[in-house]
Design a protein around this motif. Structure first.
Motif, PDB file in Angstrom:
ATOM      1  N   PRO A 191       0.807  -1.327  -0.059  1.00  0.00           N
ATOM      2  CA  PRO A 191      -0.536   0.461   0.059  1.00  0.00           C
ATOM      3  C   PRO A 191       0.531   1.203   0.067  1.00  0.00           C
ATOM      4  CG  PRO A 191      -0.567  -1.266   1.426  1.00  0.00           C
ATOM      5  CD  PRO A 191       0.247  -1.890   1.217  1.00  0.00           C
ATOM      6  N   PHE A 192       2.026   1.412   0.936  1.00  0.00           N
ATOM      7  CA  PHE A 192       2.561   2.504   0.511  1.00  0.00           C
ATOM      8  C   PHE A 192       3.847   2.958  -0.868  1.00  0.00           C
ATOM      9  CE2 PHE A 192       2.480   0.955   5.037  1.00  0.00           C
ATOM     10  CZ  PHE A 192       1.579   2.129   5.971  1.00  0.00           C
ATOM     11  N   ILE A 193       4.276   1.360  -1.266  1.00  0.00           N
ATOM     12  CA  ILE A 193       4.837   1.645  -2.854  1.00  0.00           C
ATOM     13  C   ILE A 193       3.734   2.289  -3.670  1.00  0.00           C
ATOM     14  CG2 ILE A 193       5.629   0.129  -4.692  1.00  0.00           C
ATOM     15  CD1 ILE A 193       6.883  -1.117  -2.048  1.00  0.00           C
ATOM     16  N   SER A 194       2.229   1.749  -3.763  1.00  0.00           N
ATOM     17  CA  SER A 194       1.548   1.793  -4.974  1.00  0.00           C
ATOM     18  C   SER A 194       1.290   3.330  -4.251  1.00  0.00           C
ATOM     19  CB  SER A 194       0.515   0.661  -4.212  1.00  0.00           C
ATOM     20  OG  SER A 194      -0.366   1.020  -3.646  1.00  0.00           O
ATOM     21  N   ARG A 195       0.570   3.783  -3.219  1.00  0.00           N
ATOM     22  CA  ARG A 195       0.095   5.685  -2.929  1.00  0.00           C
ATOM     23  C   ARG A 195       1.389   5.658  -3.084  1.00  0.00           C
ATOM     24  NH1 ARG A 195      -0.508   6.211   3.283  1.00  0.00           N
ATOM     25  NH2 ARG A 195      -1.996   3.877   2.772  1.00  0.00           N
ATOM     26  N   HIS A 196       2.328   5.884  -2.773  1.00  0.00           N
ATOM     27  CA  HIS A 196       3.434   6.710  -3.667  1.00  0.00           C
ATOM     28  C   HIS A 196       4.011   7.011  -5.210  1.00  0.00           C
ATOM     29  CE1 HIS A 196       7.573   9.075  -3.632  1.00  0.00           C
ATOM     30  NE2 HIS A 196       8.298   8.295  -4.685  1.00  0.00           N
ATOM     31  N   SER A 197       3.539   5.645  -5.867  1.00  0.00           N
ATOM     32  CA  SER A 197       3.410   5.495  -7.388  1.00  0.00           C
ATOM     33  C   SER A 197       2.252   6.235  -8.107  1.00  0.00           C
ATOM     34  CB  SER A 197       3.662   4.132  -7.861  1.00  0.00           C
ATOM     35  OG  SER A 197       2.703   3.638  -7.911  1.00  0.00           O
ATOM     36  N   LEU A 198       1.110   6.620  -7.264  1.00  0.00           N
ATOM     37  CA  LEU A 198       0.105   6.808  -7.713  1.00  0.00           C
ATOM     38  C   LEU A 198      -0.018   7.641  -6.889  1.00  0.00           C
ATOM     39  CD1 LEU A 198      -2.173   3.592  -7.810  1.00  0.00           C
ATOM     40  CD2 LEU A 198      -0.886   4.551  -9.658  1.00  0.00           C
ATOM     41  N   ALA A 199       0.463   8.983  -6.455  1.00  0.00           N
ATOM     42  CA  ALA A 199       0.186   9.928  -6.225  1.00  0.00           C
ATOM     43  C   ALA A 199      -0.291  11.465  -6.832  1.00  0.00           C
ATOM     44  CB  ALA A 199       1.020  10.283  -4.931  1.00  0.00           C
ATOM     45  N   ALA A 200      -0.955  12.161  -6.508  1.00  0.00           N
ATOM     46  CA  ALA A 200      -1.310  13.280  -7.604  1.00  0.00           C
ATOM     47  C   ALA A 200       0.073  14.378  -6.933  1.00  0.00           C
ATOM     48  CB  ALA A 200      -2.590  13.781  -7.086  1.00  0.00           C
ATOM     49  N   GLY A 201      -0.073  15.112  -8.046  1.00  0.00           N
ATOM     50  CA  GLY A 201       1.292  16.546  -7.723  1.00  0.00           C
ATOM     51  C   GLY A 201       0.297  16.707  -6.962  1.00  0.00           C
ATOM     52  N   LYS A 202       1.423  17.732  -6.689  1.00  0.00           N
ATOM     53  CA  LYS A 202       0.867  19.119  -5.656  1.00  0.00           C
ATOM     54  C   LYS A 202       0.041  19.942  -6.013  1.00  0.00           C
ATOM     55  CE  LYS A 202       3.455  22.881  -3.240  1.00  0.00           C
ATOM     56  NZ  LYS A 202       2.844  23.107  -3.164  1.00  0.00           N
ATOM     57  N   PRO A 203      -0.839  19.801  -5.505  1.00  0.00           N
ATOM     58  CA  PRO A 203      -1.727  20.957  -5.801  1.00  0.00           C
ATOM     59  C   PRO A 203      -1.588  22.485  -5.801  1.00  0.00           C
ATOM     60  CG  PRO A 203      -2.372  19.534  -3.575  1.00  0.00           C
ATOM     61  CD  PRO A 203      -0.988  19.470  -3.585  1.00  0.00           C
ATOM     62  N   PHE A 204      -2.396  22.737  -7.069  1.00  0.00           N
ATOM     63  CA  PHE A 204      -1.849  24.089  -7.783  1.00  0.00           C
ATOM     64  C   PHE A 204      -2.972  25.023  -8.029  1.00  0.00           C
ATOM     65  CE2 PHE A 204      -0.151  26.915 -11.340  1.00  0.00           C
ATOM     66  CZ  PHE A 204       0.507  27.654 -10.294  1.00  0.00           C
ATOM     67  N   ARG A 205      -3.871  25.242  -7.130  1.00  0.00           N
ATOM     68  CA  ARG A 205      -5.048  25.766  -6.806  1.00  0.00           C
ATOM     69  C   ARG A 205      -5.074  27.103  -7.675  1.00  0.00           C
ATOM     70  NH1 ARG A 205      -4.522  24.772  -1.183  1.00  0.00           N
ATOM     71  NH2 ARG A 205      -2.724  25.352  -1.157  1.00  0.00           N
ATOM     72  N   ILE A 206      -6.283  27.106  -8.904  1.00  0.00           N
ATOM     73  CA  ILE A 206      -6.167  28.561  -9.616  1.00  0.00           C
ATOM     74  C   ILE A 206      -7.433  29.381  -9.150  1.00  0.00           C
ATOM     75  CG2 ILE A 206      -6.099  29.850 -11.510  1.00  0.00           C
ATOM     76  CD1 ILE A 206      -4.620  27.732 -12.456  1.00  0.00           C
ATOM     77  N   SER A 207      -7.559  30.797  -8.608  1.00  0.00           N
ATOM     78  CA  SER A 207      -8.945  31.127  -8.011  1.00  0.00           C
ATOM     79  C   SER A 207      -9.406  32.470 -10.096  1.00  0.00           C
ATOM     80  CB  SER A 207      -9.193  31.270  -6.956  1.00  0.00           C
ATOM     81  OG  SER A 207     -10.351  31.670  -7.005  1.00  0.00           O
ATOM     82  N   THR A 208     -10.524  31.809  -9.957  1.00  0.00           N
ATOM     83  CA  THR A 208     -10.778  33.130 -11.380  1.00  0.00           C
ATOM     84  C   THR A 208     -12.190  32.814 -10.902  1.00  0.00           C
ATOM     85  OG1 THR A 208     -11.300  33.862 -13.727  1.00  0.00           O
ATOM     86  CG2 THR A 208     -10.774  31.363 -12.752  1.00  0.00           C
ATOM     87  N   PRO A 209     -13.177  34.676 -10.814  1.00  0.00           N
ATOM     88  CA  PRO A 209     -14.140  34.730 -10.944  1.00  0.00           C
ATOM     89  C   PRO A 209     -14.814  34.634 -11.805  1.00  0.00           C
ATOM     90  CG  PRO A 209     -12.725  37.105 -11.155  1.00  0.00           C
ATOM     91  CD  PRO A 209     -12.412  35.695 -10.792  1.00  0.00           C
ATOM     92  N   GLY A 210     -14.274  34.287 -13.055  1.00  0.00           N
ATOM     93  CA  GLY A 210     -14.821  33.643 -14.301  1.00  0.00           C
ATOM     94  C   GLY A 210     -15.135  32.974 -14.801  1.00  0.00           C
ATOM     95  N   THR A 211     -15.969  32.878 -15.515  1.00  0.00           N
ATOM     96  CA  THR A 211     -16.496  31.750 -16.035  1.00  0.00           C
ATOM     97  C   THR A 211     -16.256  30.483 -17.064  1.00  0.00           C
ATOM     98  OG1 THR A 211     -17.738  32.781 -18.104  1.00  0.00           O
ATOM     99  CG2 THR A 211     -18.984  32.898 -16.107  1.00  0.00           C
ATOM    100  N   PRO A 212     -15.785  29.654 -17.394  1.00  0.00           N
ATOM    101  CA  PRO A 212     -14.960  28.449 -17.794  1.00  0.00           C
ATOM    102  C   PRO A 212     -15.361  29.035 -19.351  1.00  0.00           C
ATOM    103  CG  PRO A 212     -16.104  27.246 -16.290  1.00  0.00           C
ATOM    104  CD  PRO A 212     -16.838  28.230 -16.509  1.00  0.00           C
ATOM    105  N   GLU A 213     -16.338  29.378 -19.871  1.00  0.00           N
ATOM    106  CA  GLU A 213     -16.255  29.855 -21.208  1.00  0.00           C
ATOM    107  C   GLU A 213     -15.764  31.285 -21.981  1.00  0.00           C
ATOM    108  OE1 GLU A 213     -19.471  29.581 -19.497  1.00  0.00           O
ATOM    109  OE2 GLU A 213     -19.261  27.575 -20.396  1.00  0.00           O
ATOM    110  N   GLU A 214     -15.116  31.707 -20.369  1.00  0.00           N
ATOM    111  CA  GLU A 214     -13.940  32.973 -20.385  1.00  0.00           C
ATOM    112  C   GLU A 214     -12.941  32.887 -21.632  1.00  0.00           C
ATOM    113  OE1 GLU A 214     -16.355  36.313 -17.397  1.00  0.00           O
ATOM    114  OE2 GLU A 214     -14.096  35.386 -17.277  1.00  0.00           O
ATOM    115  N   TRP A 215     -12.525  33.655 -22.362  1.00  0.00           N
ATOM    116  CA  TRP A 215     -10.673  33.518 -22.892  1.00  0.00           C
ATOM    117  C   TRP A 215     -10.072  33.127 -21.747  1.00  0.00           C
ATOM    118  CZ3 TRP A 215      -6.659  37.214 -22.219  1.00  0.00           C
ATOM    119  CH2 TRP A 215      -7.211  38.151 -22.057  1.00  0.00           C
TER     120      TRP A 215
END
Length: 181
Positions: free
Chosen positions: A29-53
């Motif tokens: 479980p420790f080996i597979s968790r390390h190999s399947l771990a997601a990358g470091k979270p990189f959060r982006i916040s925007t007031p815009g909608t997904p359709e904006e350029w």
């Protein structure tokens, strides 16, 4: 001569095999968790909608990061102010709760009053003019002051499109601006 089935000249018995297998199963479980771990979270916040350029540009940024460094970062784009409301991104970045915010000049002007000039309508005539100002001496001073006083790093300026003059009564406009930067 040595005997067959040995590790460092010791015979491999049933207990050794069972202990090795158990250790492998417990470690999996420790080996597979390390190999399947997601990358470091990189959060982006925007007031815009997904359709904006700008949002479409953020999607392209995410695609480029994922392609060039698979698994390194988990780029998460939060639209419509769902992660942090517009105007709260600066505090979130200062606290380390947000990596990127689409911060408006108005938000910075509330913290550094002299930069409210950048909130003036029609100040910039087009994207090239905006880039020239922000990439020049004034922009360098602005970015340095924001970094030292507000503790965030400005990456680029953002051009939010053209502005339109709405008149109360219809009339012909026969002149164009004569000022140049």
């Amino acid at each position: 001569m040595g005997t067959k089935n040995t590790i460092i000249n010791r015979p491999i018995g049933r207990r050794t095999v069972l202990a090795g297998t158990a250790a492998g199963v417990l470690a999996m479980p420790f080996i597979s968790r390390h190999s399947l771990a997601a990358g470091k979270p990189f959060r982006i916040s925007t007031p815009g909608t997904p359709e904006e350029w700008q949002s479409k540009a953020l999607e392209e940024f995410k695609k480029q990061i994922d392609a060039s460094n698979p698994g390194m970062l988990d780029v998460q784009i939060h639209y419509n102010g769902t992660l942090f409301a517009q105007g709260t991104e600066i505090e979130a970045m200062q606290r380390g709760n947000l990596e990127v915010g689409m911060v408006s000049p108005q938000d910075i002007a509330t913290l550094i009053k002299e930069y409210s000039v950048f909130t003036t309508g029609y100040l910039m005539r087009d994207p090239a003019h905006l880039d020239a100002v922000y990439d020049g001496d004034i922009g360098t001073e602005y970015k340095t002051k924001v970094e030292s006083d507000v503790k965030i790093h400005l990456v680029r300026s953002q051009y939010l499109g053209t502005r339109h003059v709405i008149l109360r009564k219809e009339k012909d406009i026969k002149t164009r601006p004569t000022w140049r930067a």
